[in-house]
Scaffold this motif. Structure first.
Motif, PDB file in Angstrom:
ATOM      1  N   ASP A   3       0.852  -1.191   0.000  1.00  0.00           N
ATOM      2  CA  ASP A   3       0.000   0.000   0.000  1.00  0.00           C
ATOM      3  C   ASP A   3       0.886   1.239   0.000  1.00  0.00           C
ATOM      4  N   TYR A  34      -1.584  -7.556   2.866  1.00  0.00           N
ATOM      5  CA  TYR A  34      -0.503  -6.578   2.764  1.00  0.00           C
ATOM      6  C   TYR A  34       0.718  -7.050   3.549  1.00  0.00           C
ATOM      7  N   ALA A 192      -4.627   2.257  -4.070  1.00  0.00           N
ATOM      8  CA  ALA A 192      -4.176   2.390  -2.686  1.00  0.00           C
ATOM      9  C   ALA A 192      -5.370   2.608  -1.767  1.00  0.00           C
TER      10      ALA A 192
END
Length: 252
Positions: A3, A34, A192
């Motif tokens: 991210d 992530y 994002a």
């Protein structure tokens, strides 16, 4: 996943207030797949001023805490920098940060407009080796009225970051439709979270990721997601030439 735009650091802008909130967001990020997050607190936006040294210290402290809490996430320093005329000088003195010490810098425009000096400043940044990334252009009023403002900046070498929430329709049908148009016209280079908390504007993107793969195809979506890793590795990003936004007419 990586991210490149996230307000994970607590107590310094309009993101989480307490450390416990940052840790919940970090666990949420891991659950979503992530491995790395670039912390991008607002800098020079209204009352928020988060110079480079302060951001680096807070990132270091948070990474230490993540290790203590056994949360397998690595946080990197960055900023969401409000466009300003002294950006080159502030990059040189370290008060403005690039993303994870790469050549890429995340730049935010005012909500209602694109400053007249943006194109010249972007050119000057690129002449010094920096690559501007425009934060959430789909939410900018002037760009929504005239997408060619964004087209010219991208054609000149800038990149653009779309927010998962905009694509998912969280901010309304008009922004969702414009997000789809930007994707179709090759005017998006990153997705994002722009997460600010663990609820609402959060790290939860799993459904939006699946929707993106359905909309633009798995291969194209994977290439789009891979661009974030290239930022982290400070590598060159290749992208298709932008095209005109297609206007659709419906008969009833």
């Amino acid at each position: 996943m990586i991210d490149i735009h996230c307000h994970l650091l607590n107590g310094i802008d309009d993101g989480p207030k307490e450390l416990v909130d940052s840790l919940i967001m970090a666990r949420q990020a891991v659950d979503q797949g992530y491995t790395d997050v670039i912390a991008t607190p607002h800098h020079l936006k209204g009352r928020f001023s988060n110079p480079g040294d302060e951001v680096r210290k807070r990132v270091e402290d948070l990474n230490t805490k993540l290790v203590e809490e056994n949360i397998p996430l690595v946080v990197h320093p960055g900023q969401e920098v409000r466009l300003h005329g002294e950006m080159l000088e502030n990059l040189a003195n370290g008060s403005v940060l690039t993303l994870a010490d790469s050549k890429y810098i995340l730049i935010e425009f005012p909500t209602e407009s694109v400053p007249f000096f943006a194109q010249e400043l972007f050119f000057n940044l690129q002449m010094k080796g920096y690559i501007p990334i425009i934060a959430h252009p789909e939410r900018n009023v002037e760009i929504r009225k005239n997408y060619e403002v964004l087209y010219r900046l991208v054609e000149g070498g800038a990149l653009a970051q779309l927010t998962w929430g905009s694509f998912a329709g969280v901010l309304g049908k008009k922004i969702k439709k414009f997000s789809d148009q930007l994707l179709e016209a090759n005017l998006v280079h990153f997705m994002a979270t722009d997460a600010h908390f663990y609820e609402g504007r959060s790290m939860e993107v799993d459904q939006a990721v699946q929707s993106l793969k359905q909309n633009i195809g798995v291969e194209q979506a994977d290439l789009l997601l891979e661009n974030a890793r290239l930022v982290l590795q400070n590598e060159q990003i290749d992208f298709d030439e932008p095209t005109e936004i297609k206007k659709r007419f419906f008969l009833f």
